[in-house]
Enzyme design. Sequence first.
Site, PDB file in Angstrom:
ATOM      1  N   TYR A 169       0.853  -1.189   0.000  1.00 19.62           N
ATOM      2  CA  TYR A 169       0.000   0.000   0.000  1.00 19.62           C
ATOM      3  C   TYR A 169       0.888   1.237   0.000  1.00 19.62           C
ATOM      4  O   TYR A 169       1.854   1.310   0.765  1.00 19.62           O
ATOM      5  CB  TYR A 169      -0.887   0.032   1.256  1.00 19.62           C
ATOM      6  CG  TYR A 169      -1.591   1.361   1.447  1.00 19.62           C
ATOM      7  CD1 TYR A 169      -2.865   1.564   0.939  1.00 19.62           C
ATOM      8  CD2 TYR A 169      -0.961   2.429   2.099  1.00 19.62           C
ATOM      9  CE1 TYR A 169      -3.506   2.789   1.080  1.00 19.62           C
ATOM     10  CE2 TYR A 169      -1.595   3.658   2.242  1.00 19.62           C
ATOM     11  CZ  TYR A 169      -2.862   3.826   1.732  1.00 19.62           C
ATOM     12  OH  TYR A 169      -3.495   5.044   1.864  1.00 19.62           O
ATOM     13  N   GLU A 201      -3.587   7.353  -3.685  1.00 20.67           N
ATOM     14  CA  GLU A 201      -3.399   6.024  -3.112  1.00 20.67           C
ATOM     15  C   GLU A 201      -3.085   5.038  -4.216  1.00 20.67           C
ATOM     16  O   GLU A 201      -3.731   5.062  -5.267  1.00 20.67           O
ATOM     17  CB  GLU A 201      -4.692   5.555  -2.420  1.00 20.67           C
ATOM     18  CG  GLU A 201      -4.794   5.957  -0.971  1.00 20.67           C
ATOM     19  CD  GLU A 201      -6.002   5.324  -0.294  1.00 20.67           C
ATOM     20  OE1 GLU A 201      -5.889   4.980   0.872  1.00 20.67           O
ATOM     21  OE2 GLU A 201      -7.056   5.169  -0.943  1.00 20.67           O
TER      22      GLU A 201
END
Lengths: 300, 389
Positions: free
Chosen positions: B109, B197
Amino acid sequence: MSILVNKHTRLIVQGITGREGTFHTRAMMEYGTCVVAGVTPGKGGMYYSGNEIEPFPYPVPVYNTVADAVREQRANASVLFVPPHHATDAIFEAVDAGVSLIVTITEGIPINDMVLVYDYIKKKNVVLIGPNCPGVITPGEAKIGIMPGYIHTPGNVGVVSRSGTLTYEVVAQLTELGLGQSTCVGIGGDPIVGSRFIDIVKLFNEDSETNAIVLIGEIGGTAEEEVADYIRQIVKKPVIGFVAGQTAPPGRRMGHAGAIIAGGQGTAAEKIYAMKAAGIVVVENPALIGYTVMQVLSKN
Amino acid sequence: MKIHEYQAKELLRKYGVPVPRGGIACTIDEAVAVATRIGGSRWVVKAQIHAGGRGKAGGIKIATSLEEVREQADKLLGMRLVTNQTGEEGRIVRRLLIEEAVSIEQEYYIGITLDRAQMLNTVIASTEGGVEIESVAAHSPEKIFKEYVTPCRGFLPYQARRLCFNLGLKEKAVEQGVTCLRTLYTAYTGLDASLIEINPLGVTDTGALIALDTKVTFDDNALYRHPEYQELRDYYEEEPLEIEASAVNLNYIKLDGNVGCMVNGAGLAMATMDLIKLAGGSPANFLDVGGTASAKTIEAGFTILLKDPNVKAILINIFGGIVRCDRVAQGIIETVKNVAVSVPIVIRLAGTNADRAAHLLQQSGLQFTVAKSLSEAATIVTQIVQSRQ
């Protein structure tokens, strides 16, 4: 005493000749604020006394730069009525000119621009209030900002809030109950503001004329939790709190750029929990904030 | 401002962030055509909506033949996709992103956003890719690594390296990781994003990094610097009433309650909604007509409020500071005269010229309940809500 502003504050208005600047300069002057100069680049050298619709009670000299205004008029505070794309430049100019208080009313300054401003001012001896705020008022002495002056009354309750009209609502409730205010500070509704709750509460705590503090928070960020922790450790004065946005859905910006529950964080419930744990009297009904202050003060 | 995954990938690709080859399709035939153009034997068919949780909800499918691409596109297009972020009503799928399927050995991530407590931008990395970062933060915060970016220095190479080492990247992957992270930060500032993101960032079987899913949100305050973003706006993803409100610069958010409200100022608007809830009602919306609302904006806001069919009662709460209450009252009266209103309206006007406003409302001959205080307004709203249950 009071905090941040008083009758000795010598104020500059950046953007004085604009529509908003003119309107609010007149209102500030009529309230009794000592407005010593205006700054509008390119209009330096003139005296400005408002326009036909908004005539000033007295003319003020206009300068091309904030530095000139500070030097010539011994100004120590500045208020900005400058559009978002010029606002950070105007803040930097005021900081470099050496004023000790800058109030930025402007709404809509990009976040990354404010990251730069905050990084700069934290190393300087200056207090920035805002952006996206109504300003600061010490009732009976001076107001720097856009709040309606007449709802305030001098007294001993300090008010600090992230909101504009909700602050007016609370102040009106206090005034109606005969509870005057020492100073009212709208810190602004953006994710990055120059002064946070903790900064203002520290000042109120040290102010001999403030007997109680009203804290008006809202969803988003962790400024309420941060100040709650400080209050729990340091503050002995009674603090009455309210958090707006208990019914706000997650992930939506509720008008203020900073009023957003993101990643499950910044909910009203979390903030209320932290505030209660710190001994703050949290009011659930916004119509009863003034009444609660009165009750708390009568017990003390 | 939110945009779709495919738009985010296109923007990041221009900065040099590695993303899978792919293309957008609005019809089944287009989906097959994109898959054919990409080539290969495995594709990912991804529903494009402005909400996360698509994978779990069945909005992302693998196809191993062009026939399967056709089948999956047929199933997804026009489907009402309900994820944990869309609410019960879900979102209609109108576009698909067709991409090459990439073999992945490891998923990470990466996120960049403002840390409000530090007042600094933060680059966040985690070894737990492909799951919601909030749940990682809640259950295993030790797997999340952060680097704060001081604006005058920018995001430094050593900070990017430290993140890569923390993720456990080795050799060539570290070098690639540093480049990828720094490129992302450049994109974050260049795009005036409030959030970027990459979840997951994949490591392929050949050791290359690739952004498998990307999310980019723009800072609304910076939109004036990017007029080109208007083309990225997808009106289908917004509530029709919210689009109408934004066109007249009003902050309106549709909720599922039955008490409509119109307030000046965001804080007071939220507090008024809270008051409605305390009174036993449920707010139908958030509507902030602005701290300096004029009679004209009051009219515009009121008109939008009346278009919501769920609204059973309306509470107008205006604290007149700069705005004068009598002007507000005139705006309300004009609107009610022009639009047929069938629900009770409770009006609370306080501040400048409130008395004159109350007089105007009473003289209008129209059906208003005028409340003198916030608590009185709440009591009246409670009575109305209870009498209608």
